[in-house]
Motif scaffolding. Sequence first.
Motif, mmCIF file in Angstrom:
data_model
loop_
_atom_site.group_PDB
_atom_site.id
_atom_site.type_symbol
_atom_site.label_atom_id
_atom_site.label_comp_id
_atom_site.label_asym_id
_atom_site.label_seq_id
_atom_site.Cartn_x
_atom_site.Cartn_y
_atom_site.Cartn_z
ATOM 1 N N SER A 143 0.824 -1.203 0.000
ATOM 2 C CA SER A 143 0.000 0.000 0.000
ATOM 3 C C SER A 143 0.864 1.262 0.000
ATOM 4 O O SER A 143 0.564 2.237 -0.681
ATOM 5 N N ASP A 144 1.949 1.212 0.756
ATOM 6 C CA ASP A 144 2.839 2.370 0.857
ATOM 7 C C ASP A 144 3.717 2.559 -0.375
ATOM 8 O O ASP A 144 4.181 3.664 -0.632
ATOM 9 N N SER A 145 3.964 1.496 -1.120
ATOM 10 C CA SER A 145 4.922 1.597 -2.227
ATOM 11 C C SER A 145 4.299 1.544 -3.610
ATOM 12 O O SER A 145 4.968 1.869 -4.586
ATOM 13 N N VAL A 146 3.036 1.141 -3.720
ATOM 14 C CA VAL A 146 2.408 1.032 -5.032
ATOM 15 C C VAL A 146 1.233 2.003 -5.104
ATOM 16 O O VAL A 146 0.197 1.782 -4.489
ATOM 17 N N GLY A 147 1.435 3.070 -5.858
ATOM 18 C CA GLY A 147 0.386 4.068 -6.062
ATOM 19 C C GLY A 147 -0.276 3.885 -7.412
ATOM 20 O O GLY A 147 -0.043 2.892 -8.108
ATOM 21 N N PRO A 148 -1.089 4.849 -7.807
ATOM 22 C CA PRO A 148 -1.819 4.736 -9.085
ATOM 23 C C PRO A 148 -0.905 4.576 -10.303
ATOM 24 O O PRO A 148 -1.214 3.797 -11.198
ATOM 25 N N ASP A 149 0.218 5.301 -10.332
ATOM 26 C CA ASP A 149 1.118 5.174 -11.480
ATOM 27 C C ASP A 149 1.739 3.785 -11.554
ATOM 28 O O ASP A 149 1.851 3.196 -12.628
ATOM 29 N N GLN A 150 2.121 3.256 -10.394
ATOM 30 C CA GLN A 150 2.719 1.924 -10.367
ATOM 31 C C GLN A 150 1.677 0.859 -10.707
ATOM 32 O O GLN A 150 1.967 -0.103 -11.407
#
Length: 172
Positions: A143-150
Amino acid sequence: MSSADTHPTDQPGCPSAGGGDGLLPDELRAWMVLLAATGAVEQRLRTVVKETLDVSHDEFLILCLLAGQPRDGLRMTQVADLLGRPKTRLTYQIACLQHAGLVSRTSVCGDKRGVQVALTEKARDRLRETSSLLAGTVRQALSDSVGPDQRAAMCALVPDLEQGADRPASRP
């Protein structure tokens, strides 16, 4: 403060889906996103696994692999192949786990060189006791490392991800 309490700003950023000069195709950019997300999870898990199970991350991977197998376990060669580990390193890790009472080693009937490795009841109990905490650590790290762009980059590599976790993927 444990690593599970680490804030997202304390972690290195995950590469984004876009950007760059078009040098890499979408699949390679998505692969880099996957590697970065995996690295973030492993970094968080290392400390939590050591604190809760008192084993190394690599030993934890062995326990997880064996947890998904029949109770009689796997041959050492299978474990090495499935984890992509050299057999000599695996022998040391299995010895550490056996010393801790978490795995048993037995000879394979009819094959004097074959060694079978299985989880002990102690290991099964400890995995049951800690699985919620460990799963939560994985979820939080992702959750902390994968945002919408990822996520968009990953969906380019694996289009079924767009369906979301709550809906089954359609089969062709």
